[in-house]
Scaffold this motif. Structure first.
Motif, short mmCIF file in Angstrom:
data_model
loop_
_atom_site.label_atom_id
_atom_site.label_comp_id
_atom_site.label_asym_id
_atom_site.label_seq_id
_atom_site.Cartn_x
_atom_site.Cartn_y
_atom_site.Cartn_z
N VAL A 1 0.85 -1.20 0.00
CA VAL A 1 0.00 0.00 0.00
C VAL A 1 0.88 1.25 0.00
CG1 VAL A 1 -1.71 1.32 1.30
CG2 VAL A 1 -1.95 -1.16 1.10
N ALA A 2 1.92 1.27 0.83
CA ALA A 2 2.82 2.43 0.89
C ALA A 2 3.50 2.66 -0.46
CB ALA A 2 3.86 2.23 1.99
N CYS A 3 3.92 1.58 -1.12
CA CYS A 3 4.57 1.71 -2.43
C CYS A 3 3.60 2.24 -3.48
CB CYS A 3 5.14 0.37 -2.87
SG CYS A 3 6.58 -0.13 -1.94
N ALA A 4 2.33 1.90 -3.35
CA ALA A 4 1.33 2.34 -4.33
C ALA A 4 1.21 3.86 -4.36
CB ALA A 4 -0.02 1.70 -4.03
N TYR A 5 1.55 4.52 -3.26
CA TYR A 5 1.51 5.99 -3.24
C TYR A 5 2.58 6.60 -4.15
CZ TYR A 5 -1.94 6.36 0.47
OH TYR A 5 -3.10 6.29 1.19
N PHE A 6 3.61 5.85 -4.46
CA PHE A 6 4.71 6.38 -5.26
C PHE A 6 4.68 5.91 -6.71
CE2 PHE A 6 6.14 6.24 -0.84
CZ PHE A 6 6.48 7.57 -0.67
N ILE A 7 3.65 5.17 -7.09
CA ILE A 7 3.55 4.65 -8.45
C ILE A 7 2.47 5.43 -9.19
CG2 ILE A 7 3.00 2.64 -9.87
CD1 ILE A 7 4.06 0.92 -7.56
N THR A 8 2.83 6.00 -10.30
CA THR A 8 1.88 6.77 -11.10
C THR A 8 0.75 5.86 -11.58
OG1 THR A 8 3.70 8.16 -11.86
CG2 THR A 8 1.64 8.28 -13.11
N GLY A 9 -0.45 6.30 -11.34
CA GLY A 9 -1.63 5.54 -11.78
C GLY A 9 -2.09 4.47 -10.80
N ALA A 10 -1.32 4.21 -9.77
CA ALA A 10 -1.72 3.21 -8.78
C ALA A 10 -2.81 3.80 -7.90
CB ALA A 10 -0.54 2.77 -7.94
N GLN A 11 -3.59 2.95 -7.30
CA GLN A 11 -4.69 3.38 -6.44
C GLN A 11 -4.50 2.76 -5.05
OE1 GLN A 11 -8.10 2.03 -8.60
NE2 GLN A 11 -7.81 3.52 -10.24
N PRO A 12 -3.78 3.46 -4.17
CA PRO A 12 -3.47 2.89 -2.86
C PRO A 12 -4.71 2.47 -2.06
CG PRO A 12 -2.23 4.91 -3.24
CD PRO A 12 -3.19 4.78 -4.36
N LYS A 13 -5.77 3.24 -2.13
CA LYS A 13 -6.98 2.88 -1.38
C LYS A 13 -7.57 1.58 -1.91
CE LYS A 13 -8.07 7.55 -0.01
NZ LYS A 13 -8.98 8.67 -0.11
N ARG A 14 -7.52 1.39 -3.21
CA ARG A 14 -8.02 0.14 -3.80
C ARG A 14 -7.13 -1.03 -3.41
NH1 ARG A 14 -9.29 -1.10 -10.09
NH2 ARG A 14 -10.52 -2.96 -9.70
N VAL A 15 -5.81 -0.81 -3.38
CA VAL A 15 -4.87 -1.85 -2.95
C VAL A 15 -5.19 -2.25 -1.52
CG1 VAL A 15 -2.45 -2.35 -2.45
CG2 VAL A 15 -3.05 -1.12 -4.53
N ALA A 16 -5.40 -1.26 -0.66
CA ALA A 16 -5.71 -1.54 0.74
C ALA A 16 -7.04 -2.30 0.85
CB ALA A 16 -5.77 -0.24 1.54
N LYS A 17 -8.01 -1.93 0.05
CA LYS A 17 -9.32 -2.60 0.08
C LYS A 17 -9.19 -4.07 -0.32
CE LYS A 17 -13.93 -2.46 -1.93
NZ LYS A 17 -14.80 -1.82 -2.92
#
Length: 159
Positions: free
Chosen positions: A133-149
């Motif tokens: 989830v933390a890494c998703a914040y640094f990836i363009t186009g990633a959706q950290p909230k969706r990853v966490a869900k």
């Protein structure tokens, strides 16, 4: 003696195989080669990929990468931080026992190893999820909230 530990860690942490397998699945899917993607998943827990469509094989490749990262890289590294080289070697030994006994069809004999592996992987798998989830914040186009869900939903079903 620290150089020996570094050498052992560098030798026993399989960083490339999981990444290469996931990249092979991605490459095949980018070429619309479903047969090649199924072949790439053949010797994995998703060996019954004949039932999967392209998006299912993509999810299988991502999950393969996540599981392999957690079990083969992150968990042993964490156990190294906790218990030094003995902790690392114990974690690697337990994982190899689970993998080997499962591959040989020794389900009953491998049950204690699977139980120990489940206990040893419980905390590292949750910490790895937080890392994803933390890494998703640094990836363009990633959706950290969706990853966490997704991680939360998978955790409810015994991830």
């Amino acid at each position: 003696l620290e150089w020996l530990e570094v050498l052992i860690l560098a030798t026993l942490l399989p960083v490339r195989p999981a990444f290469d397998r996931a990249r092979q699945v991605l490459s095949c899917l980018n070429r619309a080669d479903l047969i090649g993607a199924r072949h790439a998943l053949a010797h994995t827990p998703w060996r019954h990929s004949a039932l999967l469509d392209a998006s299912g094989m993509a999810r299988a490749g991502i999950e393969l990468l996540a599981v392999q990262f957690t079990s083969k890289i992150f968990a042993p590294s964490l156990w190294f931080c906790v218990g030094g080289m003995p902790g690392f070697l114990f974690a690697k030994t337990v994982y190899m026992m689970v993998e080997t006994l499962h591959a040989q069809g020794q389900e009953g004999f491998g049950r204690p190893a699977r139980m120990v592996h489940g206990v040893m992987d419980y905390i590292p798998s949750r910490l790895a999820g937080v890392l994803w989830v933390a890494c998703a914040y640094f990836i363009t186009g990633a959706q950290p909230k969706r990853v966490a869900k997704v991680l939360w939903q998978q955790g409810q079903y015994g991830m």
